[in-house]
Write a protein that holds these residues in place. Structure first.
Motif, PDB file in Angstrom:
ATOM      1  N   ILE A  85       2.579 -29.936  20.880  1.00  0.00           N
ATOM      2  CA  ILE A  85       2.413 -28.480  20.866  1.00  0.00           C
ATOM      3  C   ILE A  85       1.344 -28.073  19.866  1.00  0.00           C
ATOM      4  CG2 ILE A  85       3.562 -26.335  20.176  1.00  0.00           C
ATOM      5  CD1 ILE A  85       6.146 -27.534  21.395  1.00  0.00           C
ATOM      6  N   ASP A  86       1.418 -28.648  18.663  1.00  0.00           N
ATOM      7  CA  ASP A  86       0.468 -28.267  17.616  1.00  0.00           C
ATOM      8  C   ASP A  86      -0.948 -28.730  17.922  1.00  0.00           C
ATOM      9  OD1 ASP A  86       2.429 -26.984  16.222  1.00  0.00           O
ATOM     10  OD2 ASP A  86       2.684 -28.530  14.685  1.00  0.00           O
ATOM     11  N   ALA A  87      -1.096 -29.713  18.803  1.00  0.00           N
ATOM     12  CA  ALA A  87      -2.423 -30.146  19.229  1.00  0.00           C
ATOM     13  C   ALA A  87      -2.928 -29.313  20.399  1.00  0.00           C
ATOM     14  CB  ALA A  87      -2.399 -31.623  19.624  1.00  0.00           C
ATOM     15  N   MET A  88      -2.050 -29.031  21.357  1.00  0.00           N
ATOM     16  CA  MET A  88      -2.492 -28.351  22.566  1.00  0.00           C
ATOM     17  C   MET A  88      -2.796 -26.879  22.335  1.00  0.00           C
ATOM     18  SD  MET A  88      -3.378 -29.024  25.652  1.00  0.00           S
ATOM     19  CE  MET A  88      -2.581 -30.545  26.191  1.00  0.00           C
ATOM     20  N   ILE A  89      -2.083 -26.236  21.420  1.00  0.00           N
ATOM     21  CA  ILE A  89      -2.350 -24.817  21.174  1.00  0.00           C
ATOM     22  C   ILE A  89      -3.798 -24.587  20.718  1.00  0.00           C
ATOM     23  CG2 ILE A  89      -1.817 -22.888  19.619  1.00  0.00           C
ATOM     24  CD1 ILE A  89       1.139 -23.611  19.900  1.00  0.00           C
ATOM     25  N   PRO A  90      -4.279 -25.240  19.649  1.00  0.00           N
ATOM     26  CA  PRO A  90      -5.686 -25.004  19.271  1.00  0.00           C
ATOM     27  C   PRO A  90      -6.668 -25.501  20.323  1.00  0.00           C
ATOM     28  CG  PRO A  90      -4.746 -26.769  17.946  1.00  0.00           C
ATOM     29  CD  PRO A  90      -3.609 -26.135  18.682  1.00  0.00           C
ATOM     30  N   THR A 127       1.247 -19.115  24.898  1.00  0.00           N
ATOM     31  CA  THR A 127       2.431 -18.299  24.618  1.00  0.00           C
ATOM     32  C   THR A 127       3.706 -19.108  24.819  1.00  0.00           C
ATOM     33  OG1 THR A 127       1.289 -16.270  25.273  1.00  0.00           O
ATOM     34  CG2 THR A 127       3.689 -16.219  25.258  1.00  0.00           C
ATOM     35  N   GLN A 128       3.771 -19.885  25.907  1.00  0.00           N
ATOM     36  CA  GLN A 128       4.948 -20.701  26.169  1.00  0.00           C
ATOM     37  C   GLN A 128       5.117 -21.801  25.129  1.00  0.00           C
ATOM     38  OE1 GLN A 128       7.402 -20.338  28.987  1.00  0.00           O
ATOM     39  NE2 GLN A 128       8.239 -21.276  27.143  1.00  0.00           N
ATOM     40  N   LEU A 129       4.022 -22.436  24.744  1.00  0.00           N
ATOM     41  CA  LEU A 129       4.091 -23.488  23.726  1.00  0.00           C
ATOM     42  C   LEU A 129       4.585 -22.927  22.396  1.00  0.00           C
ATOM     43  CD1 LEU A 129       0.752 -25.310  24.599  1.00  0.00           C
ATOM     44  CD2 LEU A 129       3.016 -26.373  24.684  1.00  0.00           C
ATOM     45  N   GLN A 130       4.124 -21.752  22.033  1.00  0.00           N
ATOM     46  CA  GLN A 130       4.561 -21.129  20.786  1.00  0.00           C
ATOM     47  C   GLN A 130       6.058 -20.831  20.817  1.00  0.00           C
ATOM     48  OE1 GLN A 130       1.770 -17.866  20.840  1.00  0.00           O
ATOM     49  NE2 GLN A 130       0.353 -18.885  19.433  1.00  0.00           N
ATOM     50  N   LYS A 131       6.572 -20.378  21.968  1.00  0.00           N
ATOM     51  CA  LYS A 131       8.004 -20.101  22.097  1.00  0.00           C
ATOM     52  C   LYS A 131       8.813 -21.389  21.974  1.00  0.00           C
ATOM     53  CE  LYS A 131       7.605 -15.940  24.967  1.00  0.00           C
ATOM     54  NZ  LYS A 131       7.886 -15.338  26.308  1.00  0.00           N
TER      55      LYS A 131
END
Length: 237
Positions: A85-90, A127-131
């Protein structure tokens, strides 16, 4: 397909981004799904999946090194999905930023349409990854996490890693060459997301992440094929 010889060489930031993607591919295990197009070094494109970065001697850097462009997501365990998640968001945020630039500067309407699709799909995924991060990992603060392959443990993601993960570059002002510059930047960017998605299919602990990974593979492979076709067509005199 080799890019036209008359086109300017990619900027240094793009070369670093492509090197990052190659290093990520080296760190990932062999995939069970359809293989992603593999971006090469300075002269290869996503059109040539056999142009392996491994064969070109790319270094696998670790957190804290002076040439840190790699991000190994690490083994399959309880916090693997946090790191994904922390890689895909940025990474998505970098694509969104370039797509927004294309909406303003691209000359061709089909490229603007692609940019709009990238913005819509990847904004929803961010948005989904952050949730999911908030739901699954409430014990972690907002600091992005990464895996240190040398120390074999999870550590906060360095600023260099975050910048490399975004793979964002300034495509400069609009003009006759902007559309080709966008394609040359976005194809290796998509290939980086595909590499991570393939890794997640093997290692993720959540069915939701695996489904997201499948969606990324389907969508971004199709977009790469479309961009390859445009790159060839628009290179003709």
């Amino acid at each position: 397909m080799q890019p036209p010889t008359s086109r300017a060489k990619p900027p240094a930031r793009l070369l670093t981004a492509i090197a990052f993607t190659g290093s990520l591919l080296i760190s990932c295990a062999s995939t069970s799904e359809t293989q992603a197009p593999t971006p090469g070094a300075t002269t290869s494109s996503a059109a040539n999946p056999s142009a392996s970065p491994q064969a070109q001697g790319m270094n696998h850097a670790h957190p804290g090194s002076s040439h840190n462009t790699a991000l190994d997501l690490g083994p399959s365990e309880a916090n693997y999905d946090l790191r994904f998640i922390d890689a895909m968001i940025p990474h998505h945020q970098g694509a969104i930023a370039m797509a927004k630039a294309a909406q303003q500067k691209a000359q061709r309407p089909e490229l603007k349409q692609l940019a709009a699709a990238i913005i819509q799909a990847q904004t929803q995924e961010v948005t989904q990854l952050q949730k999911w991060r908030q739901q699954w990992y409430p014990e972690f603060d907002s600091t992005p996490m990464a895996y240190d392959a040398e120390k074999r443990k999870m550590l906060p993601m360095s600023a260099q890693q975050q910048a490399a993960m975004m793979m964002h570059q300034d495509l400069s002002a609009s003009g006759s060459e902007f559309d080709q510059r966008f394609l040359s930047a976005m194809m290796p960017h998509h290939a980086g997301a595909i590499a991570m998605a393939q890794d997640a299919l093997q290692k993720s602990q959540h069915l939701e992440i695996k489904q997201l990974a499948r969606n990324i593979l389907t969508t971004q492979k199709a977009e790469i094929q479309k961009m390859q076709q445009w790159q060839a067509a628009w290179s003709q005199p």
